[in-house]
Design a protein around this motif. Structure first.
Motif, PDB file in Angstrom:
ATOM      1  N   ARG A  37      -8.201   6.297   0.872  1.00 19.20           N
ATOM      2  CA  ARG A  37      -7.348   7.313   1.502  1.00 19.20           C
ATOM      3  C   ARG A  37      -6.777   6.765   2.813  1.00 19.20           C
ATOM      4  NH1 ARG A  37      -6.821  12.638   0.654  1.00 19.20           N
ATOM      5  NH2 ARG A  37      -8.654  12.757  -0.681  1.00 19.20           N
ATOM      6  N   GLY A  38      -5.497   6.967   3.008  1.00 23.17           N
ATOM      7  CA  GLY A  38      -4.877   6.565   4.270  1.00 23.17           C
ATOM      8  C   GLY A  38      -4.335   5.150   4.289  1.00 23.17           C
ATOM      9  N   GLU A  39      -4.417   4.444   3.161  1.00 24.16           N
ATOM     10  CA  GLU A  39      -3.846   3.088   3.143  1.00 24.16           C
ATOM     11  C   GLU A  39      -2.341   3.137   2.863  1.00 24.16           C
ATOM     12  OE1 GLU A  39      -5.824  -0.549   1.819  1.00 24.16           O
ATOM     13  OE2 GLU A  39      -7.096   0.786   0.638  1.00 24.16           O
ATOM     14  N   MET A  40      -1.658   2.092   3.303  1.00 20.50           N
ATOM     15  CA  MET A  40      -0.241   1.909   2.959  1.00 20.50           C
ATOM     16  C   MET A  40      -0.155   0.540   2.285  1.00 20.50           C
ATOM     17  SD  MET A  40       2.989   2.805   5.228  1.00 20.50           S
ATOM     18  CE  MET A  40       4.674   2.396   4.809  1.00 20.50           C
ATOM     19  N   VAL A  41       0.077   0.553   0.985  1.00 23.23           N
ATOM     20  CA  VAL A  41      -0.025  -0.670   0.187  1.00 23.23           C
ATOM     21  C   VAL A  41       1.328  -0.993  -0.450  1.00 23.23           C
ATOM     22  CG1 VAL A  41      -1.240  -1.774  -1.748  1.00 23.23           C
ATOM     23  CG2 VAL A  41      -2.412  -0.032  -0.392  1.00 23.23           C
ATOM     24  N   GLY A  42       1.748  -2.218  -0.319  1.00 24.55           N
ATOM     25  CA  GLY A  42       2.972  -2.675  -0.984  1.00 24.55           C
ATOM     26  C   GLY A  42       2.608  -3.411  -2.261  1.00 24.55           C
ATOM     27  N   ILE A  43       3.241  -3.045  -3.363  1.00 23.28           N
ATOM     28  CA  ILE A  43       3.022  -3.759  -4.625  1.00 23.28           C
ATOM     29  C   ILE A  43       4.207  -4.694  -4.817  1.00 23.28           C
ATOM     30  CG2 ILE A  43       2.551  -3.539  -7.111  1.00 23.28           C
ATOM     31  CD1 ILE A  43       0.505  -1.940  -5.620  1.00 23.28           C
ATOM     32  N   SER A  49       6.607  -7.870 -13.911  1.00 18.81           N
ATOM     33  CA  SER A  49       5.221  -8.257 -13.587  1.00 18.81           C
ATOM     34  C   SER A  49       4.225  -7.111 -13.768  1.00 18.81           C
ATOM     35  CB  SER A  49       5.151  -8.786 -12.147  1.00 18.81           C
ATOM     36  OG  SER A  49       5.612  -7.806 -11.246  1.00 18.81           O
ATOM     37  N   GLY A  50       4.719  -5.875 -13.939  1.00 19.51           N
ATOM     38  CA  GLY A  50       3.806  -4.761 -14.214  1.00 19.51           C
ATOM     39  C   GLY A  50       3.750  -3.690 -13.138  1.00 19.51           C
ATOM     40  N   LYS A  51       4.638  -3.772 -12.153  1.00 22.98           N
ATOM     41  CA  LYS A  51       4.599  -2.823 -11.030  1.00 22.98           C
ATOM     42  C   LYS A  51       4.877  -1.388 -11.499  1.00 22.98           C
ATOM     43  CE  LYS A  51       7.920  -4.976  -8.868  1.00 22.98           C
ATOM     44  NZ  LYS A  51       8.311  -6.013  -9.840  1.00 22.98           N
ATOM     45  N   THR A  52       5.957  -1.218 -12.249  1.00 25.90           N
ATOM     46  CA  THR A  52       6.301   0.134 -12.708  1.00 25.90           C
ATOM     47  C   THR A  52       5.258   0.646 -13.699  1.00 25.90           C
ATOM     48  OG1 THR A  52       8.627  -0.355 -12.378  1.00 25.90           O
ATOM     49  CG2 THR A  52       8.134   1.523 -13.785  1.00 25.90           C
ATOM     50  N   THR A  53       4.735  -0.254 -14.515  1.00 26.36           N
ATOM     51  CA  THR A  53       3.669   0.133 -15.447  1.00 26.36           C
ATOM     52  C   THR A  53       2.503   0.736 -14.669  1.00 26.36           C
ATOM     53  OG1 THR A  53       4.306  -1.621 -16.985  1.00 26.36           O
ATOM     54  CG2 THR A  53       2.054  -0.755 -17.197  1.00 26.36           C
ATOM     55  N   PHE A  54       2.130   0.097 -13.571  1.00 26.99           N
ATOM     56  CA  PHE A  54       1.016   0.606 -12.751  1.00 26.99           C
ATOM     57  C   PHE A  54       1.350   1.994 -12.197  1.00 26.99           C
ATOM     58  CE2 PHE A  54      -1.424   0.369  -8.585  1.00 26.99           C
ATOM     59  CZ  PHE A  54      -2.624   0.779  -9.170  1.00 26.99           C
ATOM     60  N   TYR A  95      11.026   7.925  -7.497  1.00 28.76           N
ATOM     61  CA  TYR A  95      11.270   7.037  -8.618  1.00 28.76           C
ATOM     62  C   TYR A  95      12.648   6.424  -8.599  1.00 28.76           C
ATOM     63  CZ  TYR A  95       7.011   7.263 -11.247  1.00 28.76           C
ATOM     64  OH  TYR A  95       5.728   7.070 -11.659  1.00 28.76           O
ATOM     65  N   GLN A  96      12.787   5.367  -9.402  1.00 27.37           N
ATOM     66  CA  GLN A  96      14.062   4.648  -9.406  1.00 27.37           C
ATOM     67  C   GLN A  96      15.219   5.531  -9.844  1.00 27.37           C
ATOM     68  OE1 GLN A  96      13.860   0.783 -11.346  1.00 27.37           O
ATOM     69  NE2 GLN A  96      11.863   0.420 -10.444  1.00 27.37           N
ATOM     70  N   GLU A 183      10.222   1.362  -5.605  1.00 23.47           N
ATOM     71  CA  GLU A 183      11.427   0.816  -4.963  1.00 23.47           C
ATOM     72  C   GLU A 183      12.173   1.866  -4.134  1.00 23.47           C
ATOM     73  OE1 GLU A 183      13.813  -1.847  -7.152  1.00 23.47           O
ATOM     74  OE2 GLU A 183      12.203  -2.328  -8.540  1.00 23.47           O
ATOM     75  N   PRO A 184      11.519   2.395  -3.095  1.00 19.47           N
ATOM     76  CA  PRO A 184      12.134   3.478  -2.317  1.00 19.47           C
ATOM     77  C   PRO A 184      13.352   3.057  -1.512  1.00 19.47           C
ATOM     78  CG  PRO A 184      10.129   2.697  -1.239  1.00 19.47           C
ATOM     79  CD  PRO A 184      10.195   2.017  -2.581  1.00 19.47           C
ATOM     80  N   ILE A 185      13.553   1.744  -1.359  1.00 17.89           N
ATOM     81  CA  ILE A 185      14.707   1.311  -0.552  1.00 17.89           C
ATOM     82  C   ILE A 185      15.674   0.464  -1.378  1.00 17.89           C
ATOM     83  CG2 ILE A 185      13.609   1.500   1.720  1.00 17.89           C
ATOM     84  CD1 ILE A 185      12.934  -1.493   1.515  1.00 17.89           C
ATOM     85  N   ALA A 186      15.600   0.656  -2.709  1.00 15.93           N
ATOM     86  CA  ALA A 186      16.415  -0.205  -3.583  1.00 15.93           C
ATOM     87  C   ALA A 186      17.922  -0.003  -3.389  1.00 15.93           C
ATOM     88  CB  ALA A 186      16.046   0.046  -5.041  1.00 15.93           C
TER      89      ALA A 186
END
Ligand SMILES: Nc1ncnc2c1ncn2[C@@H]1O[C@H](COP(=O)(O)OP(=O)(O)OP(=O)(O)O)[C@@H](O)[C@H]1O
Length: 257
Positions: A37-43, A49-54, A95-96, A183-186
């Motif tokens: 809880r509280g982390e900010m993680v970049g994938i 490579s599987g990012k959207t799958t995750f 989402y995209q 991809e919030p800044i795509a």
């Protein structure tokens, strides 16, 4: 990792998580990952490579082929529909395709983030009856994203980049415990990307909202994410601070723009 995140409870756990699509293509190949809880993680990871799958596994829109995935203490893949809906109401998704609701204004779309805990039909009815206080709050969020003048426009009349900012505003306004941002800044320019990520980072800092985002622009991950997870062909190849990600003896974090 920064701040108090290390001491916070686990909010997401993937154990040998495998997703093989009906076509036989492997989306994820035995992912082991724990997020507090509280982390900010970049994938990060190349296309495919599987990012959207995750992300889709995390929000329950697809089910694991093997392994286990726990989100907010619930095991995904076997949850009854109602429990899945309840779990989803605790997450905000960017989402995209932006998830814009046609027929509603920008303000109403933003308000829908906070109404995610009720049925869609009821939420739409309530969104039509928003109060002055809500309008003020929504105006404040939209103003930060440069969209205040579009508040009463139909959201579907906006450009792709503007719709993406509406989706961000909705997540910021949602009170969700987890924000999943694919991809919030795509589709936004460099300056807007910085604003979006700063707003997400402030939310993460102020409310301990867990933020997981899939980013193509690695320089932004370096500046905004204390932790990055790198995927390659469905495998986790790095998990740690962005500045330490070394690949083939060379620093693999590069300036995006
Ligand atoms: N619905 C699907 N059916 C079959 N294969 C799929 C499906 N969705 C994704 N895949 C495959 O799974 C693998 C991982 O795809 P995924 O969309 O997770 O990658 P990604 O890292 O998000 O890529 P991008 O950065 O291009 O969005 C790819 O080989 C992709 O072709």
């Amino acid at each position: 990792m920064e701040g108090t995140a290390t001491f916070n409870p686990e909010i997401i756990r993937a154990k040998n998580l495998v997703k093989i699509y009906a076509t036989g293509v492997t989306g994820l190949n035995g992912l082991n990952l724990s997020i507090s809880r509280g982390e900010m993680v970049g994938i990060l990871g190349a296309s495919g490579s599987g990012k959207t799958t995750f992300f889709r596994l995390l929000n329950g829109s697809i089910t694991p082929t093997r392994g286990e995935l726990f989100v907010l203490g619930k095991r995904l893949g076997r949850l009854p529909y109602k429990s899945l809906q309840k779990l989803r109401s605790r997450m905000a998704l960017v989402y995209q395709n932006h998830n814009i609701i046609p027929g509603l204004t920008v303000a109403q779309n933003v308000l829908m983030g906070r109404l995610g805990k009720v049925s869609l039909l009821r939420a739409v009815r309530m969104a039509l009856l928003q109060t002055n206080k809500e309008l003020e709050d929504i105006h404040h969020v939209l103003d930060q994203l440069g969209l205040a003048d579009k508040m009463f426009h139909l959201a579907t009349d906006l450009s792709g980049g503007q719709q993406q900012r509406v989706a961000i505003a909705r997540a910021l306004f949602s009170d969700a415990e987890i924000i999943l941002a694919d991809e919030p800044i795509a589709s936004v320019d460099y300056k807007t990307a910085e604003t979006v990520l700063t707003l997400l980072k402030n939310l993460n800092r102020d409310k301990q909202t867990t933020i997981i985002m899939n980013l193509h622009q690695q320089d932004f991950a370096l500046n905004f994410c204390p932790r990055v997870v790198v995927l390659d062909k469905g495998n986790l190849v790095y998990d740690g601070p962005p500045e330490n990600w070394i690949c083939g003896g060379r620093k693999n974090i590069v300036s995006g723009k």
